[in-house]
Design an enzyme around this catalytic site. Structure first.
Site, short mmCIF file in Angstrom:
data_model
loop_
_atom_site.label_atom_id
_atom_site.label_comp_id
_atom_site.label_asym_id
_atom_site.label_seq_id
_atom_site.Cartn_x
_atom_site.Cartn_y
_atom_site.Cartn_z
N HIS A 63 0.82 -1.21 0.00
CA HIS A 63 0.00 0.00 0.00
C HIS A 63 0.85 1.27 0.00
CE1 HIS A 63 -2.95 -2.93 1.89
NE2 HIS A 63 -3.55 -2.52 0.81
N HIS A 64 2.11 1.15 -0.45
CA HIS A 64 2.95 2.36 -0.41
C HIS A 64 2.41 3.43 -1.35
CE1 HIS A 64 4.39 0.44 -4.03
NE2 HIS A 64 5.08 1.52 -4.34
N LYS A 69 -3.13 -2.27 -7.42
CA LYS A 69 -3.52 -2.56 -8.81
C LYS A 69 -3.06 -3.94 -9.22
CE LYS A 69 -5.10 -0.94 -12.76
NZ LYS A 69 -5.83 -2.22 -12.90
N LYS A 93 6.57 -4.36 -10.56
CA LYS A 93 6.29 -3.95 -11.94
C LYS A 93 5.90 -2.46 -12.00
CE LYS A 93 3.87 -7.42 -13.75
NZ LYS A 93 2.72 -8.17 -14.33
N LYS A 105 -3.38 -8.63 -6.60
CA LYS A 105 -3.80 -9.64 -7.57
C LYS A 105 -5.00 -10.38 -7.02
CE LYS A 105 -2.25 -11.19 -11.54
NZ LYS A 105 -1.42 -10.40 -12.44
N1 GLU Z 1 -2.81 -8.69 -15.26
C1 GLU Z 1 -1.90 -7.79 -15.85
C2 GLU Z 1 -0.52 -7.97 -15.25
O1 GLU Z 1 -0.17 -9.02 -14.74
C3 GLU Z 1 -2.39 -6.35 -15.85
C4 GLU Z 1 -2.62 -5.73 -14.53
C5 GLU Z 1 -3.32 -4.37 -14.59
O2 GLU Z 1 -3.53 -3.85 -15.67
O3 GLU Z 1 -3.66 -3.86 -13.51
O4 GLU Z 1 0.32 -7.11 -15.32
#
Ligand code: GLU
Length: 470
Positions: A63-64, A69, A93, A105
Site C-alpha cells: 500500500h505504499h 492494482k 512492476k 492480484k
Molecule cells: N494482469 C496484468 C498484469 O499481470 C495487468 C494488470 C493491470 O492492468 O492492472 O500485469
C-alpha cells in the site's frame, strides 16, 4: 504445480536483489511482505440449479501507493500462494515503469473454459460483491484488471456490479481497468501487454555491446523467435515482433501442441487457423512438435514464454538453446532455472519489466476515467490548427506548395490510441534505460537483479518519505 514454488521463486529473486539494496533490514521485510489477504468462499448457482461453492482470493501486496492494482485470474490452478506471488510482482512492476500504484492480484478457482457464460457472469458479479463488502475494490482503494482467463467482458460485469452498488460516486468507472471501450475503456489496452513486450525486447536488442556479448547482431530484424502461448499477450507480442520488428517466428506453442517452421510462421494466419479449427496443429506447411513443451528447446535467438509460470525449471533449463529469454508471462522461469540459464550466458529480460505494458495502459485508462475526458479531446483540434498554421507559414516563406495528401497526414491531430501507444513506447524505453543503467553501474549479476533492486529501492523510498506508521 501449486503456487508455492512460484511464491518461493519470487521471494528468492527479491532476496538476491535485496542483498545489494541500500535499505535497512526492517524496511526490506516490509517491502517484501504481503500487506493484506482476503480469502473467500461463496455460493454460486450452477447451470443445473445446484449450489456450487467457489473459492476466491484478493491479495494487496503493498500500500505504499494507492490504489493497489493488479489483474484477476480465473483458473482451476489458482491458489493463495500464486495470488500472493503475482501481487508481489505487481508491486515491483508498477515501480519499475513508474506507475503510481501498489501491487495486488485476484484469483478465482474454477475453469472458465468449461463454464457457461451465465456461470462466469454469476461468479464475476458475486466475487465483485465480496470485494466491495470487505473494501477490496474501489477507484482509490484497489483496481482490478484482466489476467489469465479473464478479459473485457469480465471487467464489464465488474464495473456494472460496482456501479449499481455505488450509484452516487462520480468515479465509478475507475474501479476496474481493461473494460470494453463502450464502458469507458481505453483504445490500445487489449494489445498493451504484447506491444509493451515488443517495445521492451526492442530496447534490449538495440544495445550493440550487449548483443555483441551474446554473439548477435543488434536489432530485432531477422531474429528467430519462438513464442509459447497465443493468448492476449503472446499473440500481440508475436504479431508486433513479426510485422513491426521483422522477426521470423519459427515456433508457436499452445495448449493443444506446438508447430515449427524454419522459414517462419505467419502469426495472423496461425491465429485465424486456430479460430477456425480450434487448434494451431495442422497449420499448412508447419511441422508438429510433440510434446508441446519440446518447442522451448528448439534453436532460436529469442524465446518468448507468454503463457504461465514455472515453464522453464531445472528440468529443462540446460536444454534451452535461445540466447535471450523474454519473459512475457509472469514467472515463466523459476529461480533454479534462472541460475542455470545465467551461468550459460543466456540473457533474460525479466517479467517485472517486460510485461508491465498492461498495467501502464491500465494507468492511462484509470486517469481517463478519473478525469472524465479522453486524452485527445482537449487538444487534438488545437494541435491540428497549429500544424496547419505552421505549414502555411512554410509555404509562404518557401513559395513551395505542400501536396494535399501530405498536408492531411501532417496536420492531423493525434487520436487517443496513438497517444496511448506513444506513451507506452516512452514508458517501456525509459524503464529499460533505468534497469539497464542499474545493472551496469552497480555491476549486478543480471537484468533481473537490477529490475528487482530498482523496484525495492523505489518502494522502500516511498515508505520512507511518506511514513509507514500512522
Ligand atoms: N494482469 C496484468 C498484469 O499481470 C495487468 C494488470 C493491470 O492492468 O492492472 O500485469
Amino acid at each position: 504445480m501449486s503456487g508455492r514454488s512460484f511464491h518461493t521463486s519470487v521471494d528468492r529473486y527479491f532476496d538476491q536483489a535485496a542483498a545489494y539494496a541500500r535499505v535497512r533490514p526492517g524496511m526490506l521485510a516490509q517491502v517484501k511482505s504481503c500487506n493484506s489477504i482476503y480469502r473467500m468462499q461463496f455460493p454460486v448457482r450452477g447451470d443445473d440449479g445446484e449450489v456450487v461453492v467457489v473459492e476466491g482470493y484478493r491479495a494487496e501486496h503493498s500500500h505504499h501507493r494507492l490504489p493497489t492494482k493488479g489483474g484477476i485470474r480465473y483458473s482451476p490452478d489458482v491458489d493463495l500462494d500464486e495470488t500472493i506471488a503475482l501481487a508481489a510482482l505487481m508491486t515491483y512492476k508498477c515501480a519499475i515503469v513508474n506507475v503510481p500504484f501498489g501491487g495486488a492480484k485476484g484469483g478465482v478457482r474454477f475453469d472458465p473454459r468449461k463454464a457457461s457464460e451465465g456461470f462466469r457472469e454469476r461468479v464475476t458479479r458475486r466475487y465483485t460483491a465480496e470485494l466491495i463488502r470487505k473494501n477490496f475494490i474501489g477507484p482509490d482503494i484497489d483496481v482490478p484488471a484482466p489476467d489469465y482467463g479473464t478479459g473485457e467482458r469480465e471487467m464489464g460485469w465488474i464495473v456494472d456490479t460496482y456501479k449499481n452498488l455505488n450509484m452516487n460516486s462520480p468515479n465509478v468507472y475507475a474501479c476496474v481497468t481493461g473494460k470494453p471501450i463502450s464502458m469507458q475503456g481505453i483504445p490500445g489496452r487489449r494489445q498493451a501487454t504484447g506491444l509493451g513486450v515488443y517495445f521492451g525486447i526492442r530496447a534490449c536488442l538495440d544495445r550493440t555491446e550487449d548483443m555483441k556479448a551474446l554473439g548477435l547482431a543488434p536489432g530485432i530484424r531477422g531474429k528467430r523467435v519462438i513464442v509459447q502461448g497465443l493468448g492476449n499477450v503472446g499473440y500481440h507480442a508475436a504479431r508486433y515482433l513479426q510485422t513491426d520488428g521483422g522477426a521470423v517466428i519459427v515456433g508457436i506453442a499452445e495448449m493443444e501442441g506446438a508447430i515449427h517452421h524454419p522459414d517462419g510462421l505467419d502469426v495472423e494466419a496461425v491465429a485465424a487457423h486456430r479460430r477456425e479449427t480450434g487448434s494451431i496443429l495442422g497449420f499448412p506447411g508447419a511441422e508438429t512438435v510433440t510434446p508441446s513443451a519440446a518447442i522451448l528447446e528448439a534453436p532460436c535467438d529469442i524465446l518468448v514464454p507468454a503463457a504461465l509460470e514455472n515453464q522453464i525449471t531445472a528440468a529443462n533449463a540446460d536444454r534451452i538453446r535461445a540466447r535471450i529469454v523474454a519473459e512475457a508471462a509472469n514467472g515463466p522461469v523459476d529461480a533454479e532455472a534462472d541460475a542455470i540459464l545465467r551461468d550459460r550466458g543466456v540473457l533474460m529480460i525479466p517479467d517485472v519489466f517486460l510485461n508491465a505494458g498492461g498495467v501502464t495502459v491500465s494507468y492511462f485508462e484509470w486517469i481517463k476515467n478519473r478525469a472524465g475526458v479522453s486524452f485527445d479531446r482537449m487538444f487534438s483540434r488545437h494541435e491540428a490548427t497549429m500544424k496547419q498554421d505552421l505549414l502555411q507559414q512554410i509555404e509562404a516563406l518557401t513559395g513551395a506548395g505542400i501536396p494535399p495528401e501530405t498536408r492531411q497526414r501532417l496536420v492531423r491531430g493525434p487520436g487517443e490510441e496513438a497517444l496511448v501507444m506513444a506513451a507506452l513506447d516512452d514508458t517501456m524505453t525509459r524503464a529499460y534505460d533505468r534497469i539497464h543503467a542499474c545493472w551496469k553501474e552497480r555491476a549486478l549479476p543480471d537484468l533481473r537483479t537490477a529490475a528487482f533492486l530498482t523496484a525495492i529501492e523505489i518502494v522502500a523510498g516511498s515508505y520512507e518519505h511518506h511514513g509507514i506508521f500512522p
